[in-house]
Every structure is written in C-alpha cells, then in structure tokens.
Write a protein that holds these residues in place. Structure first.
Motif, PDB file in Angstrom:
ATOM      1  N   LEU A  57      14.175   8.098   2.263  1.00 53.20           N
ATOM      2  CA  LEU A  57      13.478   8.722   3.379  1.00 53.20           C
ATOM      3  C   LEU A  57      14.462   9.188   4.347  1.00 53.20           C
ATOM      4  CD1 LEU A  57      10.782   5.899   4.133  1.00 53.20           C
ATOM      5  CD2 LEU A  57      10.475   8.040   2.822  1.00 53.20           C
ATOM      6  N   GLN A  58      14.273  10.240   5.259  1.00 56.72           N
ATOM      7  CA  GLN A  58      15.029  10.718   6.176  1.00 56.72           C
ATOM      8  C   GLN A  58      14.747   9.968   7.349  1.00 56.72           C
ATOM      9  OE1 GLN A  58      17.188  13.095   5.550  1.00 56.72           O
ATOM     10  NE2 GLN A  58      16.633  12.979   3.497  1.00 56.72           N
ATOM     11  N   PHE A  59      15.868   9.790   8.291  1.00 65.09           N
ATOM     12  CA  PHE A  59      15.583   9.082   9.323  1.00 65.09           C
ATOM     13  C   PHE A  59      14.104   9.300  10.067  1.00 65.09           C
ATOM     14  CE2 PHE A  59      16.070   7.769  13.992  1.00 65.09           C
ATOM     15  CZ  PHE A  59      16.255   6.675  13.911  1.00 65.09           C
ATOM     16  N   SER A  60      13.607  10.468  10.336  1.00 66.06           N
ATOM     17  CA  SER A  60      12.635  10.914  11.104  1.00 66.06           C
ATOM     18  C   SER A  60      11.358  10.484  10.231  1.00 66.06           C
ATOM     19  CB  SER A  60      12.304  12.557  11.187  1.00 66.06           C
ATOM     20  OG  SER A  60      12.323  12.864   9.835  1.00 66.06           O
ATOM     21  N   ASP A  61      11.321  10.369   8.966  1.00 67.53           N
ATOM     22  CA  ASP A  61      10.243   9.711   8.049  1.00 67.53           C
ATOM     23  C   ASP A  61      10.235   8.218   8.189  1.00 67.53           C
ATOM     24  OD1 ASP A  61       9.181  12.057   7.134  1.00 67.53           O
ATOM     25  OD2 ASP A  61      10.539  11.900   5.234  1.00 67.53           O
ATOM     26  N   ARG A  62      11.470   7.788   8.332  1.00 62.61           N
ATOM     27  CA  ARG A  62      11.418   5.951   8.691  1.00 62.61           C
ATOM     28  C   ARG A  62      10.758   5.731  10.051  1.00 62.61           C
ATOM     29  NH1 ARG A  62      16.675   2.325   7.965  1.00 62.61           N
ATOM     30  NH2 ARG A  62      16.233   1.063   9.395  1.00 62.61           N
ATOM     31  N   GLU A  63      11.144   6.593  11.023  1.00 64.78           N
ATOM     32  CA  GLU A  63      10.367   6.456  12.227  1.00 64.78           C
ATOM     33  C   GLU A  63       8.917   6.487  12.287  1.00 64.78           C
ATOM     34  OE1 GLU A  63      12.471   9.296  14.835  1.00 64.78           O
ATOM     35  OE2 GLU A  63      13.471   7.617  15.884  1.00 64.78           O
ATOM     36  N   GLN A  64       8.695   7.348  11.648  1.00 64.35           N
ATOM     37  CA  GLN A  64       7.186   7.882  11.344  1.00 64.35           C
ATOM     38  C   GLN A  64       6.403   6.601  10.633  1.00 64.35           C
ATOM     39  OE1 GLN A  64       5.558  10.134  12.913  1.00 64.35           O
ATOM     40  NE2 GLN A  64       4.096  10.903  11.667  1.00 64.35           N
TER      41      GLN A  64
ATOM     42  N   SER B 233       0.855  -1.267  -0.029  1.00 60.96           N
ATOM     43  CA  SER B 233      -0.109  -0.014   0.024  1.00 60.96           C
ATOM     44  C   SER B 233       0.779   1.317   0.009  1.00 60.96           C
ATOM     45  CB  SER B 233      -0.859   0.017   1.176  1.00 60.96           C
ATOM     46  OG  SER B 233      -0.212   0.310   2.510  1.00 60.96           O
ATOM     47  N   ASN B 234       1.841   1.163   0.629  1.00 60.03           N
ATOM     48  CA  ASN B 234       2.968   2.383   0.449  1.00 60.03           C
ATOM     49  C   ASN B 234       3.499   2.936  -0.834  1.00 60.03           C
ATOM     50  OD1 ASN B 234       2.750   3.072   3.197  1.00 60.03           O
ATOM     51  ND2 ASN B 234       4.337   1.784   3.793  1.00 60.03           N
ATOM     52  N   MET B 235       3.129   2.192  -2.162  1.00 59.05           N
ATOM     53  CA  MET B 235       3.380   2.804  -3.406  1.00 59.05           C
ATOM     54  C   MET B 235       2.345   3.635  -3.633  1.00 59.05           C
ATOM     55  SD  MET B 235       3.863  -0.578  -5.604  1.00 59.05           S
ATOM     56  CE  MET B 235       2.466  -1.641  -5.290  1.00 59.05           C
TER      57      MET B 235
ATOM     58  N   GLN C 296       1.277  11.440   3.492  1.00 60.30           N
ATOM     59  CA  GLN C 296       0.381  11.614   4.525  1.00 60.30           C
ATOM     60  C   GLN C 296       1.343  11.091   5.894  1.00 60.30           C
ATOM     61  OE1 GLN C 296      -3.434  10.046   3.483  1.00 60.30           O
ATOM     62  NE2 GLN C 296      -4.001  11.965   2.801  1.00 60.30           N
ATOM     63  N   ARG C 297       1.940   9.985   5.529  1.00 61.47           N
ATOM     64  CA  ARG C 297       2.522   9.442   6.595  1.00 61.47           C
ATOM     65  C   ARG C 297       4.136  10.027   6.765  1.00 61.47           C
ATOM     66  NH1 ARG C 297       1.317   2.790   5.790  1.00 61.47           N
ATOM     67  NH2 ARG C 297      -0.771   3.111   6.077  1.00 61.47           N
ATOM     68  N   CYS C 298       4.727  10.321   5.948  1.00 58.96           N
ATOM     69  CA  CYS C 298       6.235  11.124   6.003  1.00 58.96           C
ATOM     70  C   CYS C 298       6.039  12.559   5.657  1.00 58.96           C
ATOM     71  CB  CYS C 298       7.015  10.364   5.199  1.00 58.96           C
ATOM     72  SG  CYS C 298       6.962   8.545   5.442  1.00 58.96           S
ATOM     73  N   LEU C 299       7.038  13.082   6.104  1.00 58.43           N
ATOM     74  CA  LEU C 299       7.232  14.622   5.506  1.00 58.43           C
ATOM     75  C   LEU C 299       7.624  14.824   4.280  1.00 58.43           C
ATOM     76  CD1 LEU C 299       8.670  16.078   9.093  1.00 58.43           C
ATOM     77  CD2 LEU C 299       6.213  16.512   8.234  1.00 58.43           C
TER      78      LEU C 299
END
Length: 181
Positions: free
Chosen positions: A71-78, A13-15, A22-25
């Motif tokens: 992805l940046q680290f903060s996006d990966r955490e999110q 679904s993340n495609m 909406q999930r990542c900055l």
C-alpha cells in the motif's frame, strides 16, 4: 518526494479484493502469506456486521493465513479510517508490526491491524464470517485454513448487514449526496 510503500497483512474482511479496491486507490496484492504463532479470534462488537470483530492473539501452536498487500501511504491512511485505527489510541485497532512468511518462505516486514482491547470473545455474525471466508477463497488460502474458519461458531445477524456507514469515504458505494458534508 518519493512514495513509500508499506506491506499490510490482511487476515479478515480486507482479504476481499473488491473491498480493498473500494477502500484504497491502488492496493497491490503481493500474494498469500502466513503469520506463525497466532490465531484469529473475535472480540468486541461491530454494528456494521452485528457481531464480533477479528483480531489475532498469540498461540504458538497456530498460524493465521491472509493476504499480503503493498500500500502507498495515502492508501494506508484511508484504510486506517475504515478500520478505525487512530494514532492517539482511541480507535478500535492499532498498527502492529511483525514478520509474515510469504509463499517463498521469506520473512516480510508487515503491519496488521490488531484490536487494542480483547475482553470476552464474541461470536461474529454468520454473514461477517461468510464475507471473510469469501475473501479467503478468492485469494486462494489453503483449504485446511478455510475449513478452520468455516467451523467457527457464529450467530445470525439481527438485521440486514453490512450496515451502510454514512460517510464520504464509505466503501458501500454511497453517492456524494449522502456524504453529509
């Protein structure tokens, strides 16, 4: 401190770029890629979609197509929060490092989310598979691969999906009044 970018290969679904935004900055699409030696299967149960959840399993005669993101680290955490990936091993998924092949036939180090426990295969809801296929089409995956997805056995969801998750991080556009803080 320098931001470190990570490569993430999305095959489910993340495609869908809108969902990722909406999930990542700042998810950066690098392009489509393929994962040789694997196939997509559905296991477990997602109450959000009323059916099985995707993962990859080893199959030397197959390949999985998807989208390569930076992805940046903060996006990966999110994103870890959304897919329920936990470092203590209690989540639905875990980080699985591997190489994917990009459009220029280069091997790229990436991470996928892989289910920890397989168990019995479970059909996804028709609505969930349709959402995955929408992302595959949106990103320009090969028609033959999209046809393979379209031929999967599904079941209709027993209720309206996706079921909105009440969370301050929910990707389903819930206002802050619904956060429950």
């Amino acid at each position: 401190m320098k931001n470190i970018a990570h490569h993430y290969f999305a095959y489910g679904s993340n495609m869908n770029l809108m969902q990722m935004q909406q999930r990542c900055l700042n998810p950066k699409v690098l392009g489509i890629a393929r994962l040789p030696g694997y196939r997509v299967e559905f296991y477990g149960y997602s109450a959000i979609w009323d059916g099985g959840q995707e993962t990859v399993v080893t199959d030397l005669d197959s390949e999985v197509w998807g989208v390569l993101y930076e992805l940046q680290f903060s996006d990966r955490e999110q994103l870890d929060f959304y897919v329920d990936a936990r470092f203590d091993g209690t989540g639905q998924y875990f980080h699985y490092p591997l190489d994917v092949i990009d459009s220029e036939q280069r091997a790229i180090d990436a991470v996928i989310y892989k289910k920890d426990k397989g168990g019995e295969e479970t059909s996804p809801s028709a609505e969930y598979l349709s959402f995955i296929i929408q992302g595959a089409k949106e990103q320009g995956l090969p028609e033959g691969y999209i046809a393979l997805l379209q031929n999967r056995i599904t079941k209709p969801a027993a209720y309206a999906v996706p079921l909105v998750r009440k969370s301050k991080f929910s990707y389903m556009n819930i206002s802050c009044g619904d956060c429950g803080e």
